[in-house]
Design a protein around this motif. Structure first.
Motif, mmCIF file in Angstrom:
data_model
loop_
_atom_site.group_PDB
_atom_site.id
_atom_site.type_symbol
_atom_site.label_atom_id
_atom_site.label_comp_id
_atom_site.label_asym_id
_atom_site.label_seq_id
_atom_site.Cartn_x
_atom_site.Cartn_y
_atom_site.Cartn_z
ATOM 1 N N LEU A 147 -33.180 -16.685 43.820
ATOM 2 C CA LEU A 147 -34.476 -16.614 44.470
ATOM 3 C C LEU A 147 -35.243 -17.864 44.095
ATOM 4 N N ASN A 148 -35.662 -18.625 45.107
ATOM 5 C CA ASN A 148 -36.379 -19.881 44.891
ATOM 6 C C ASN A 148 -35.551 -20.797 43.993
ATOM 7 N N PHE A 149 -36.053 -21.115 42.801
ATOM 8 C CA PHE A 149 -35.340 -22.048 41.938
ATOM 9 C C PHE A 149 -34.459 -21.349 40.907
ATOM 10 N N THR A 150 -34.417 -20.019 40.952
ATOM 11 C CA THR A 150 -33.580 -19.268 40.030
ATOM 12 C C THR A 150 -32.207 -19.062 40.657
ATOM 13 N N ARG A 151 -31.176 -19.468 39.959
ATOM 14 C CA ARG A 151 -29.816 -19.338 40.463
ATOM 15 C C ARG A 151 -28.950 -18.634 39.429
ATOM 16 N N ASN A 152 -28.253 -17.623 39.882
ATOM 17 C CA ASN A 152 -27.385 -16.838 39.009
ATOM 18 C C ASN A 152 -26.008 -16.717 39.632
ATOM 19 N N PHE A 153 -25.071 -16.262 38.823
ATOM 20 C CA PHE A 153 -23.786 -15.804 39.323
ATOM 21 C C PHE A 153 -23.653 -14.321 39.026
ATOM 22 N N SER A 154 -23.384 -13.563 40.061
ATOM 23 C CA SER A 154 -22.920 -12.193 39.916
ATOM 24 C C SER A 154 -21.426 -12.192 40.215
ATOM 25 N N TYR A 155 -20.747 -11.155 39.772
ATOM 26 C CA TYR A 155 -19.301 -11.092 39.966
ATOM 27 C C TYR A 155 -18.889 -9.709 40.440
ATOM 28 N N ILE A 156 -17.848 -9.679 41.245
ATOM 29 C CA ILE A 156 -17.237 -8.417 41.641
ATOM 30 C C ILE A 156 -15.797 -8.405 41.129
ATOM 31 N N LEU A 157 -15.518 -7.393 40.346
ATOM 32 C CA LEU A 157 -14.192 -7.201 39.767
ATOM 33 C C LEU A 157 -13.528 -6.044 40.493
ATOM 34 N N VAL A 158 -12.286 -6.257 40.934
ATOM 35 C CA VAL A 158 -11.567 -5.242 41.701
ATOM 36 C C VAL A 158 -10.249 -4.915 41.015
ATOM 37 N N ASP A 159 -10.035 -3.632 40.752
ATOM 38 C CA ASP A 159 -8.743 -3.164 40.255
ATOM 39 C C ASP A 159 -7.805 -3.021 41.438
ATOM 40 N N ASN A 160 -6.696 -3.744 41.428
ATOM 41 C CA ASN A 160 -5.805 -3.773 42.584
ATOM 42 C C ASN A 160 -5.150 -2.426 42.866
ATOM 43 N N ALA A 161 -4.842 -1.675 41.828
ATOM 44 C CA ALA A 161 -4.128 -0.411 42.024
ATOM 45 C C ALA A 161 -4.997 0.637 42.708
ATOM 46 N N SER A 162 -6.227 0.766 42.265
ATOM 47 C CA SER A 162 -7.100 1.829 42.780
ATOM 48 C C SER A 162 -8.089 1.348 43.827
ATOM 49 N N ARG A 163 -8.298 0.029 43.897
ATOM 50 C CA ARG A 163 -9.330 -0.593 44.745
ATOM 51 C C ARG A 163 -10.721 -0.146 44.321
ATOM 52 N N GLN A 164 -10.855 0.259 43.072
ATOM 53 C CA GLN A 164 -12.177 0.478 42.512
ATOM 54 C C GLN A 164 -12.770 -0.868 42.118
ATOM 55 N N ALA A 165 -14.094 -0.959 42.194
ATOM 56 C CA ALA A 165 -14.754 -2.232 41.941
ATOM 57 C C ALA A 165 -15.909 -2.067 40.974
ATOM 58 N N ALA A 166 -16.177 -3.153 40.247
ATOM 59 C CA ALA A 166 -17.341 -3.245 39.375
ATOM 60 C C ALA A 166 -18.140 -4.473 39.772
ATOM 61 N N VAL A 167 -19.456 -4.344 39.748
ATOM 62 C CA VAL A 167 -20.339 -5.488 39.927
ATOM 63 C C VAL A 167 -20.895 -5.868 38.559
ATOM 64 N N VAL A 168 -20.834 -7.142 38.241
ATOM 65 C CA VAL A 168 -21.348 -7.642 36.978
ATOM 66 C C VAL A 168 -22.680 -8.345 37.224
ATOM 67 N N ASP A 169 -23.725 -7.889 36.553
ATOM 68 C CA ASP A 169 -25.065 -8.470 36.611
ATOM 69 C C ASP A 169 -25.592 -8.617 38.041
ATOM 70 N N PRO A 170 -25.772 -7.508 38.751
ATOM 71 C CA PRO A 170 -26.272 -7.592 40.126
ATOM 72 C C PRO A 170 -27.744 -8.004 40.160
ATOM 73 N N ASP A 197 -34.363 -9.679 33.518
ATOM 74 C CA ASP A 197 -34.562 -9.282 34.906
ATOM 75 C C ASP A 197 -33.635 -10.003 35.870
ATOM 76 N N ASP A 198 -33.356 -11.267 35.612
ATOM 77 C CA ASP A 198 -32.530 -12.027 36.554
ATOM 78 C C ASP A 198 -31.054 -11.626 36.496
ATOM 79 N N HIS A 199 -30.728 -10.636 35.674
ATOM 80 C CA HIS A 199 -29.366 -10.109 35.633
ATOM 81 C C HIS A 199 -29.283 -8.639 36.036
#
Length: 226
Positions: free
Chosen positions: A14-37, A65-67
């Motif tokens: 947002l504006n000048f704040t830049r982050n990385f969020s990540y999506i982790l996916v388990d291949n066997a189950s196709r379950q996913a986790a979001v890291v620091d949304p 807050d930015d995580h």
């Protein structure tokens, strides 16, 4: 690389704040986790839907807050998702949300068939954490490719930051790729062996020298690492 999970990088901000969020996916189950949304909910949701996965887990490296500012919004859409943050972080800052599960140092979380080891790495905050996978480390604001997190926020400690970097050096294999919460010139994904040789904060052998340098006066900016 033959492994049981996928890791997807999302640039959010947002504006000048830049982050990385990540999506982790388990291949066997196709379950996913979001890291620091954070910030761009549509970017996160679009990626989840494009991957065709089931969001079951939200992993939080720390409570700034930015995580975490899209955790509640995600829970409105995925109300059964379980949220994980270190116990020390929750207790220190009073973070709360639905489905919140505290973890301690060294505890393991399972995403389908993918094990995730929780490493409490205080320093930037009192209970900041990294999430260690077979080949990847999600490091939040503990360590960046270029440096490490600031230690002068509430609950921060340069002594604990030094100890946390030593823990990473001790427990994380050199080939493991590092994926931090921010980039300050270099893209996420460099192997730890690169950081061990090029990141100045891994070069200090004595804690007092580390503290003096991390907390030095007249830095050109809090994120100017050298």
């Amino acid at each position: 690389m033959n492994r049981g999970y996928e890791l997807h990088t999302l640039k959010v901000g947002l504006n000048f704040t830049r982050n990385f969020s990540y999506i982790l996916v388990d291949n066997a189950s196709r379950q996913a986790a979001v890291v620091d949304p954070a910030w761009d909910l549509d970017v996160i949701l679009d990626k989840i839907r494009a991957l065709g996965v089931e969001l079951t887990t939200i992993l939080l490296t720390h409570s700034h807050d930015d995580h975490v500012n899209r955790v509640d919004a995600l829970l409105q859409i995925y109300p059964a998702a379980q949220v994980y943050m270190s116990k020390q972080e929750i207790v220190t800052y009073g973070f709360s949300c639905a489905n919140l599960f505290p973890f301690g140092d060294g505890e393991m979380i399972w995403l389908g068939e993918t094990p995730i080891t929780c490493l409490v790495t205080a320093g930037h905050t009192a209970g900041g954490a990294c999430f260690l996978l077979e080949d990847d480390l999600l490091s939040g604001d503990t360590v960046f490719i270029e440096g490490c997190g600031i230690c002068d926020t509430v609950g921060g400690s340069p002594v604990q930051m030094y100890e946390s970097l030593q823990k990473i050096r001790r427990l994380v294999a050199p080939h493991v790729r590092v994926f931090p919460g921010h980039s300050y010139g270099k893209e996420p994904g460099a192997p730890l062996r690169v950081l061990l040789s090029s990141n100045i904060y891994f070069q200090f052998e004595k804690v007092e020298h580390f503290v003096q340098f991390r907390m030095r006066k007249n830095q050109r900016g809090s994120l100017n690492f050298k």
